[in-house]
Design an enzyme around this catalytic site. Structure first.
Site: not given
Length: 538
Positions: A167, A449
């Site tokens: 990603r 996160d």
């Protein structure tokens, strides 16, 4: 300063050791070509995001686009069939590109591993470039690591390791350490180009391919931009078009109205959509932060049973299966609780129930953040999904309207002082770690996160702006929020969190009901750059 030897390209970050093997003249030439071709479009699309928000703020409603109705109504077109290594994705593990974590994730027993340069990685220059070294070694199965205590980490000898998916950072991020013709390089293009240039052919030789997760898109034209980049990149390396595969995270409320269109734009390269649930909640708050009708309760009360979350999941599964691609479920953020067997069992039970819900709804796979959860998720998918995926479950019964996607009424949801404190605590601890180079942080028995930190600060902004009232009767004013910020900061050890004062400053800036930055990562990024280099002009 590292000399790039490529005209128009300046590398301002320190380059040491094997990093020179990543930042070769050939690789930087490839990066520069893609940046020069596509960065103008990227910037135009970011401006379009701002214009779209201003229209929403002025009263425009979100709806399915009339100009693309022909794409949605055409029931015959399909995306490309699954690529090697992506047929069965029943459990995917995600995590940062740290070397030890990469090895553990590849060995975890999950079908795939999303190596994350985005939300779970703090984009220090070292992390970004060293992450590319780790990707190169992972693709070639040569990756190993020995910690300070002498413990060795190697890939499984049986070869049963997860398929690697990378990603890159989102369209909004820029790489301050690389200037191309005097402007910062697109971080998305930088991450993608370096990985693709060094690893596409090696990945194909290893039996899979160059696979990506594409984050935070808000419009099908942003998917078109990725598709154009994919085509040029494949042509440049003489790799057949369609070799790249990209899974798009539907993690913005705007993109939820354009699922068909996003798959269509990427149809030769698409490997499906993912329910990026935490960023999705963040996006709903962000896009309607001006509107008191969209005030959400405590983060813990916003579950997948909330009407707007349930509608989004059902529409995503129906759309993906109609088009022949994977409908991936969301993240289980729980982590093992070592010193409390009862609490640990409760967390495991919660994960199990969540994964059972996903597979029974029709998802083809799910995400976990910790290797210990792989077995639990696998059990639920193995028990309820005997085939490699569930494309055959069409969900023709699903009819989702715009009003369903915008129904944020959370039954029995409340704003509590505990919720205010939790948001501030999570935001502070996460930002302090992020500013110190760590983007994946265990907090209160959850793996946090950037997405979950975004929810925290966005809710605080929303509550203060609209003077929301807690269940205990307190009005959430700027003064009330500032008081709790001071109290929560006082509970933290400044020696453990050397960037705590900076985190307090940034967090406080988002809690007045006036200033709201587009992303925490863009708010804090230049501080990382300044800390690394001592140069505030980078």
């Amino acid at each position: 300063m590292f000399q790039s030897k490529v005209p128009g390209v300046q590398v301002l970050g320190k380059v040491v050791g094997k990093q020179t093997e990543i930042l070769t003249p050939e690789a930087l030439t490839f990066v520069a070509k893609l940046h020069r071709l596509f960065n103008p479009t990227r910037k135009q699309l970011l401006l379009a995001r701002e214009e779209r928000y201003r229209a929403i703020q002025a009263g425009a409603s979100l709806d399915f686009l009339p100009e693309t109705a022909h794409i949605r109504s055409n029931l015959t077109w399909r995306a490309a069939p699954p690529a090697p290594g992506l047929v069965d994705r029943r459990v995917e593990i995600t995590g940062p590109v740290d070397r030890k974590m990469v090895i553990n994730a590849l060995n975890s027993g999950a079908r795939t591993f999303m190596a994350d340069f985005e939300d779970s990685s703090a984009p220090t220059w070292f992390n970004v470039v060293d992450g590319q070294i780790n990707m190169r070694d992972a693709v070639r199965r040569t990756i190993s690591f020995t910690n300070q205590q002498g413990k060795e980490y190697k890939l499984r000898v049986d070869g049963k390791i997860a398929t690697l998916i990378v990603r890159p950072r989102g369209w909004h991020m820029e790489e301050a350490h690389v200037l191309i013709d005097g402007e910062r390089c697109s971080a998305s293009i930088f991450d993608f180009a370096l990985y693709f240039f060094h690893n596409a052919k090696a990945a194909m030789a290893a039996g899979f391919g160059p696979y990506f997760y594409l984050p935070k898109m808000e419009h099908y034209l942003e998917a078109r931009l990725w598709n154009d980049i994919f085509n040029v990149a494949q042509d440049e390396l003489a790799i057949p078009r369609g070799t790249i595969r990209g899974t798009v995270l539907i993690e913005t409320i705007v993109a939820a109205f354009q699922m068909d269109e996003i798959i269509y734009e990427l149809r030769d390269h698409s490997s499906g959509l993912n329910c990026g649930r935490w960023d999705y909640i963040f996006s709903v708050i962000k896009k309607f932060r001006h509107d008191p009708r969209f005030i959400l309760p405590d983060r813990s009360a916003v579950t997948m049973k909330a009407p707007f979350m349930d509608a989004y999941v059902r529409l995503l599964i129906k759309t993906c299966h109609l088009r022949g691609v994977h409908a991936m479920g969301g993240m289980a953020a729980q982590i093992p609780i070592k010193n409390d067997a009862k609490a640990n069992q409760a967390a495991i039970d919660k994960v199990r129930a969540d994964k059972r819900r996903e597979v029974l709804a029709g998802h083809d796979g799910t995400w976990v953040a910790h290797p210990a959860l792989v077995t639990i998720a696998l059990e639920e998918f193995n028990n309820n999904m005997p085939s490699p995926n569930q494309f055959h479950i069409r969900r023709d019964d699903v009819q989702v309207r715009a009003a369903d996607l915008l129904n944020t009424n959370v039954a029995d949801g409340k704003i509590t002082e505990a919720g205010v404190r939790d948001n501030i605590s999570v935001g502070l601890i996460y930002m302090a770690n992020w500013l110190n180079g760590s983007g994946c942080v265990p907090i209160h028995n959850l793996m946090e996160d950037a997405a979950t930190a975004e929810i925290s600060r966005s809710q605080l902004y929303q509550w203060v702006r609209h003077g929301a009232r807690t269940a205990e009767g307190a009005v959430i004013t700027p003064e009330y929020a500032a008081k709790i910020l001071r109290e929560e900061a006082a509970k933290l050890d400044g020696k453990k969190y050397p960037t705590l004062d900076l985190a307090v400053k940034f967090m406080g800036s988002q809690m007045t009901g006036t200033r709201y930055d587009d992303f925490l990562t863009t708010l804090c990024y230049d501080s990382i750059v300044k800390t690394e280099t001592g140069n505030s002009k980078l």
